[in-house]
Structure formats: C-alpha cells, structure tokens
Design an enzyme around this catalytic site. Structure first.
Site, short mmCIF file in Angstrom:
data_model
loop_
_atom_site.label_atom_id
_atom_site.label_comp_id
_atom_site.label_asym_id
_atom_site.label_seq_id
_atom_site.Cartn_x
_atom_site.Cartn_y
_atom_site.Cartn_z
N SER A 141 3.21 -13.25 -19.96
CA SER A 141 4.49 -12.61 -19.63
C SER A 141 5.19 -13.50 -18.60
O SER A 141 4.54 -14.36 -17.98
CB SER A 141 4.21 -11.23 -19.01
OG SER A 141 5.35 -10.70 -18.37
N TYR A 154 -0.27 -5.07 -13.91
CA TYR A 154 0.31 -5.83 -15.04
C TYR A 154 0.44 -7.30 -14.67
O TYR A 154 0.01 -8.18 -15.43
CB TYR A 154 1.69 -5.24 -15.39
CG TYR A 154 2.29 -5.83 -16.66
CD1 TYR A 154 1.91 -5.36 -17.90
CD2 TYR A 154 3.24 -6.85 -16.60
CE1 TYR A 154 2.44 -5.89 -19.07
CE2 TYR A 154 3.78 -7.39 -17.76
CZ TYR A 154 3.38 -6.90 -18.99
OH TYR A 154 3.91 -7.44 -20.14
#
Ligand code: NDP
Length: 251
Positions: A141, A154
């Site tokens: 990401s 995350y």
C-alpha cells in the site's frame, strides 16, 4: 508481446473475489493465465467467477488459518495440475486511533494482511521450486511507506509485507522465484468505500494529493500484475512498485 504472455500458467489470487484482487485476476486471465481466486465469501465469488468466465475456480479459504492456506494451495494445484503465480492480495483494516485498538483488532489486521502472505508463500514454495521457478506478488500500500492516524496496524502490516517481500526475494532468487510488492494508491473498492464513510475529508484529500486527480480503479492494477507475473520481470525481484497516480511522488 510474448514477454507478457501467460498462456499455460496458473495464478492463485487471494481476495480475488472482489476489488483489486479481481482487477488483477482479470488482467492475468487476459494475458492467458488460468485463474483460481480465494476468499471467505462464496456468494461474492459468484459474481467474480461470472466476470472471469472460462475455467476459473473459487477456493473458499480464510488466509489467517495455516491449514486453510495449505489446502487452498493444494486445491489449486489439484484443479489445474500446476501453480506458477501466487498473488497475496487479501487484506483488511480496522480504523481506530492506536490508543483505542484492542489486541484482537491488532492481530486480526496483522494476520490478514501480513501473516497470511507468509503462510500462503510457504505453502506454495515447494511447488514453485520444483517447477523451476515462479512469481509471488504481494500487495502492500502507499501505507507501506506512509502512516495515518487511524491505521496503525494497517501501516505496520503493509510496511511489513513490503520488507517481507524483499526477504523472500533474497531467499528464493536461487530457486528462480521472483517476489515483488505492489503499492496501490487510493483505489475505489469496498475497502475504501468504508474509509470514505468513516474518515471525514478523505475523498477531497485523496483527490488533492493524487497528481492524477482521481481515485484508481481495480483495473489500474492489472498491467503491473501481468508484468510481475510474466517473463518480462524475470530480473526484477524484491521491488516495491507504486501504482498510485503519482501519490508517492508528491511532497
Ligand atoms: P476489498 O475489501 O474489496 O477486498 C479484500 C479481499 O480480501 C476480499 O475479496 C476479501 O474476501 C479478502 N479477504 C479479507 N480477509 C480475508 C481472509 N481472512 N481470508 C481470505 N480472504 C480474505 O479490498 P481491496 O480490493 O481494496 O483490497 C485488496 C488489497 O489491496 C488489500 O490487501 C488492501 O490492503 C490493498 N490495498 C487497497 C487499497 C485501496 O485503496 N483499495 C490501497 C492499497 C492497498 P472475503 O471477504 O470473501 O474473504
């Protein structure tokens, strides 16, 4: 074009029953690969299988469970007789300030986003090695690089999967297995629909910061997935490639 040809190859994409995973699965299919998608939601997978057509299959698996990762990989190999490409894409998040997170929430994000990639890669390794090589594509990401106040586990998991990819790349280069990581920017999926609903001003912030001035679509990931799955990337391993409309390039 033959450099990118995946005829005769078999790809397994975790979380391929929707979002970015399905976008990549369609790209790999278009390049000639046979496709196995995996996830927990069999009903959602019906739509994905309809989009994929052909002999694509769905394997029901929770990638946080080692035995299910092993069965998923074994079932893909049984179905198609081989496995060449593993895409570790399944992912989730819990959007809370770090001080409000429970230990269970921390582990659920780490297990889904990071430990799963370890378990699935380990399950696939003997087959890839025996075949004389293969491709592992891990999905990081822009939060492999940056953080956000609502994304501690995350960001930790996505930073982890990027560096895990580098470690695997060095371990398995001698087996002709290339391991790379894609860092998607902000892509319009179920996951980010939740983010848009929960994080005030996110939509405007993404549009303002992304030089391409739009959200990405799952299909925007297809080209990089095909490249990293094909002979075109045979001397590329341990790389982390942003596919983000320029998000990471902007100061
Ligand atoms: P989606 O929520 O649309 O897709 C996530 C997929 O992961 C689902 O298909 C889900 O299937 C599967 N999944 C989740 N948990 C598990 C589990 N325990 N076992 C098996 N499958 C699981 O999100 P995206 O398509 O947006 O996300 C795909 C990947 O891309 C994730 O790793 C995400 O972190 C990453 N990413 C997304 C970005 C974005 O902007 N959208 C940006 C950067 C990275 P099921 O529910 O059936 O289990």
């Amino acid at each position: 074009m033959s450099l990118f040809n995946l005829q005769g190859r078999v790809a397994l994409i975790t979380g391929g029953n929707g979002g970015i995973g399905l976008g990549m699965a369609i790209g790999l299919r278009d390049a000639g690969a046979r496709i196995a998608i995996a996830g927990r939601n069999a009903q959602k997978a019906q739509g994905a299988l309809a989009a994929l057509g052909g002999d694509a299959i769905f394997l029901e698996a929770d990638v946080t469970v080692k035995s299910q990762c092993e069965k998923m990989v074994a079932d893909a190999i049984t179905a198609f007789g081989r496995l060449d490409i593993l895409v570790n894409n399944a992912g989730t998040t819990v959007r809370k300030a770090p001080q409000d997170l429970s230990e269970a929430e921390w582990h659920s994000v780490m297990d889904t986003n990071l430990t799963s990639a370890f378990l699935c890669s380990q399950a696939a390794y003997p087959t890839l090695k025996q075949a004389g090589g293969g491709k592992i594509i891990n999905i990081g990401s822009v939060m492999s690089i940056f953080g956000a106040p609502y994304a501690a586990p995350y960001a930790a998991s996505k930073g982890g999967i990027m560096n895990f990819s580098k470690a695997l790349a060095t371990s398995w280069a001698a087996d002709n297995i290339q391991v790379n990581c894609i860092l998607p920017g902000w892509i319009d999926t179920d996951l980010t629909a939740g983010a848009r609903a929960q994080v005030a001003g996110l939509n405007e912030a993404v549009l303002a910061r992304t030089p391409a001035a739009r959200w990405g679509e799952p299909s925007d990931l297809a080209g990089t997935a095909v490249y990293l799955a094909s002979a075109a990337s045979n001397f590329v391993t341990g790389a982390a490639i942003p596919v983000d409309g320029g998000y990471c390039a902007r100061a």
